[in-house]
Design a protein around this motif. Structure first.
Motif, PDB file in Angstrom:
ATOM      1  N   UNK A   1       0.853  -1.187   0.000  1.00 46.07           N
ATOM      2  CA  UNK A   1       0.000   0.000   0.000  1.00 46.07           C
ATOM      3  C   UNK A   1       0.891   1.240   0.000  1.00 46.07           C
ATOM      4  N   UNK A   2       0.487   2.250  -0.747  1.00 46.65           N
ATOM      5  CA  UNK A   2       1.269   3.480  -0.820  1.00 46.65           C
ATOM      6  C   UNK A   2       0.417   4.661  -0.375  1.00 46.65           C
ATOM      7  N   UNK A   3       1.103   5.667   0.171  1.00 48.99           N
ATOM      8  CA  UNK A   3       0.420   6.820   0.757  1.00 48.99           C
ATOM      9  C   UNK A   3       1.119   8.101   0.334  1.00 48.99           C
ATOM     10  N   UNK A   4       0.337   9.151   0.222  1.00 48.81           N
ATOM     11  CA  UNK A   4       0.907  10.453  -0.146  1.00 48.81           C
ATOM     12  C   UNK A   4       1.610  11.112   1.029  1.00 48.81           C
TER      13      UNK A   4
ATOM     14  N   UNK B   1       0.688  11.354   7.562  1.00 50.08           N
ATOM     15  CA  UNK B   1      -0.564  11.454   8.308  1.00 50.08           C
ATOM     16  C   UNK B   1      -1.604  10.472   7.775  1.00 50.08           C
ATOM     17  N   UNK B   2      -1.679  10.339   6.445  1.00 48.67           N
ATOM     18  CA  UNK B   2      -2.649   9.402   5.859  1.00 48.67           C
ATOM     19  C   UNK B   2      -2.259   7.960   6.178  1.00 48.67           C
ATOM     20  N   UNK B   3      -0.977   7.670   6.169  1.00 48.83           N
ATOM     21  CA  UNK B   3      -0.503   6.325   6.512  1.00 48.83           C
ATOM     22  C   UNK B   3      -0.873   5.980   7.957  1.00 48.83           C
ATOM     23  N   UNK B   4      -0.644   6.909   8.879  1.00 52.48           N
ATOM     24  CA  UNK B   4      -0.941   6.659  10.282  1.00 52.48           C
ATOM     25  C   UNK B   4      -2.445   6.502  10.515  1.00 52.48           C
ATOM     26  N   UNK B   5      -3.244   7.231   9.771  1.00 51.15           N
ATOM     27  CA  UNK B   5      -4.692   7.082   9.880  1.00 51.15           C
ATOM     28  C   UNK B   5      -5.121   5.658   9.526  1.00 51.15           C
ATOM     29  N   UNK B   6      -4.536   5.118   8.459  1.00 50.29           N
ATOM     30  CA  UNK B   6      -4.848   3.744   8.063  1.00 50.29           C
ATOM     31  C   UNK B   6      -4.433   2.747   9.147  1.00 50.29           C
TER      32      UNK B   6
ATOM     33  N   UNK C   1       6.871   6.248  -7.341  1.00 49.51           N
ATOM     34  CA  UNK C   1       6.902   7.699  -7.546  1.00 49.51           C
ATOM     35  C   UNK C   1       7.105   8.470  -6.245  1.00 49.51           C
ATOM     36  N   UNK C   2       7.884   7.887  -5.341  1.00 55.68           N
ATOM     37  CA  UNK C   2       8.216   8.579  -4.099  1.00 55.68           C
ATOM     38  C   UNK C   2       7.153   8.513  -3.026  1.00 55.68           C
ATOM     39  N   UNK C   3       6.054   7.809  -3.278  1.00 52.28           N
ATOM     40  CA  UNK C   3       5.031   7.654  -2.253  1.00 52.28           C
ATOM     41  C   UNK C   3       5.544   6.738  -1.141  1.00 52.28           C
ATOM     42  N   UNK C   4       4.965   6.879   0.044  1.00 55.47           N
ATOM     43  CA  UNK C   4       5.378   6.075   1.180  1.00 55.47           C
ATOM     44  C   UNK C   4       4.771   4.678   1.039  1.00 55.47           C
ATOM     45  N   UNK C   5       5.614   3.656   1.159  1.00 58.09           N
ATOM     46  CA  UNK C   5       5.176   2.282   0.896  1.00 58.09           C
ATOM     47  C   UNK C   5       5.232   1.438   2.162  1.00 58.09           C
ATOM     48  N   UNK C   6       4.199   0.624   2.358  1.00 60.01           N
ATOM     49  CA  UNK C   6       4.152  -0.339   3.455  1.00 60.01           C
ATOM     50  C   UNK C   6       3.753  -1.701   2.899  1.00 60.01           C
ATOM     51  N   UNK C   7       4.426  -2.739   3.374  1.00 54.33           N
ATOM     52  CA  UNK C   7       4.132  -4.109   2.962  1.00 54.33           C
ATOM     53  C   UNK C   7       3.181  -4.767   3.957  1.00 54.33           C
ATOM     54  N   UNK C   8       2.198  -5.489   3.425  1.00 51.22           N
ATOM     55  CA  UNK C   8       1.299  -6.310   4.241  1.00 51.22           C
ATOM     56  C   UNK C   8       1.357  -7.729   3.699  1.00 51.22           C
ATOM     57  N   UNK C   9       1.804  -8.663   4.534  1.00 50.64           N
ATOM     58  CA  UNK C   9       1.787 -10.062   4.151  1.00 50.64           C
ATOM     59  C   UNK C   9       0.442 -10.663   4.572  1.00 50.64           C
ATOM     60  N   UNK C  10      -0.272 -11.229   3.616  1.00 47.55           N
ATOM     61  CA  UNK C  10      -1.589 -11.803   3.877  1.00 47.55           C
ATOM     62  C   UNK C  10      -1.488 -13.324   3.812  1.00 47.55           C
ATOM     63  N   UNK C  11      -1.920 -13.981   4.877  1.00 51.16           N
ATOM     64  CA  UNK C  11      -1.951 -15.443   4.940  1.00 51.16           C
ATOM     65  C   UNK C  11      -3.390 -15.904   4.771  1.00 51.16           C
ATOM     66  N   UNK C  12      -3.579 -16.894   3.890  1.00 52.39           N
ATOM     67  CA  UNK C  12      -4.886 -17.506   3.683  1.00 52.39           C
ATOM     68  C   UNK C  12      -4.820 -18.956   4.162  1.00 52.39           C
TER      69      UNK C  12
END
Length: 304
Positions: free
Chosen positions: A207-210, A213-218, A257-268
């Motif tokens: 997931x990427x964020x501008x 503050x938006x990242x922390x909200x998520x 494009x310089x947006x802030x990126x966070x990885x989420x590993x999803x287990x099914x």
């Protein structure tokens, strides 16, 4: 196995209980996306349940509940919400008004715990990774399922938030969050609880964020830091300003494009509840349901 041994080593039970009570009564976007991907996997499962249970749908995904209801239109559903506040939200979202024709022929939806061995599918989306006693919860799911019923679940895996964890570690801060369990360990827990043929797989979502503050909200909508060694006091405004500066500098990803990126590993995970195995003892006690299941299993084996 004792409760202490079965508890994830980095989840603080009081913190987990507080989050369970305080979690917002909404379905985060990520949870709905994961639920949609998991629902698509149902096309490969032949069993068509006549009864199924939706575990914690408000946090797991109310849009996903509508998808499941359309997939199994004639199946009775049990909606399980531990918190009264979220149970009311689930009712408001799921129950059709009396004047809506769509609800006239629909199968019953019950907002209660199903009886033991009464449902053919139990659906639990993004509910397992912040529970302090996961094996107890998995055992509860096992009890609710009928013989030959199946479990569908998803949760966060160990690579989740690896960028944020690295940032905290580099700055010498306490852990950014509790550790998440590996999918192979989930498979072992399923077998230990009595499930058979567990199938586990994973994917990573970025997931990427501008803005920070938006990242922390998520992140606030998704969960809390339940690590026992998390920072024990309240953080000040200066610390948050430093956190946002560090995030802007360290999490910016040139590939996005310089947006802030966070990885989420999803287990099914998917697993079956098999017929109970009979052990040879001088005296064996079985419930009527267990006896019926054992006889059906023997009949199938004889016909094979």
């Amino acid at each position: 196995m004792s409760q202490e041994q079965s508890r994830p080593p980095t989840i603080d039970p009081p913190a987990a209980a507080r989050w369970a009570r305080a979690a917002p009564a909404l379905s985060p976007w990520l949870h709905e996306e994961v639920a949609s991907r998991m629902e698509d996997r149902l096309q490969w499962i032949k069993l068509q349940p006549t009864r199924w249970a939706h575990w914690a749908p408000v946090r797991g995904g109310l849009q996903a509940h509508a998808l499941l209801a359309r997939r199994y239109p004639g199946a009775e559903c049990f909606v399980v919400e531990a918190q009264e506040r979220r149970a009311q939200v689930a009712m408001k979202s799921i129950v059709k008004p009396w004047w809506n024709p769509a609800g006239w022929a629909a199968a019953p939806t019950r907002f209660e715990m199903p009886l033991d061995a009464s449902v053919q599918m139990l659906w639990a989306n993004m509910a397992l990774h912040d529970v302090c006693a996961p094996e107890a919860l998995i055992a509860q799911w096992h009890r609710a399922l009928a013989t030959d019923g199946f479990l569908m679940f998803s949760c966060l895996g160990p690579d989740t938030l690896r960028e944020l964890r690295g940032l905290y570690q580099a700055l010498g801060w306490p852990p950014a969050g509790h550790e998440f369990t590996d999918m192979h360990d989930w498979g072992d827990m399923l077998v230990h609880a009595g499930f058979a043929e567990p199938v586990m797989d994973m994917e990573r979502i970025t997931l990427t964020y501008e803005t920070p503050a938006r990242l922390l909200q998520d992140l606030r909508e998704l969960g809390r830091n339940l690590h026992p060694q998390r920072f024990a006091a309240l953080r000040g405004r200066r610390w948050q300003q430093q956190l946002e500066r560090e995030m802007a500098a360290r999490l910016a990803d040139p590939q996005h494009e310089g947006r802030l990126a966070l990885t989420f590993e999803i287990i099914y995970g998917h697993a079956l509840k098999p017929a109970p195995r009979l052990t040879i003892r001088p005296e064996t006690s079985l419930s009527l349901d267990e006896m019926r299941a054992a006889l059906r299993q023997r009949k199938k084996a004889a016909q094979a």
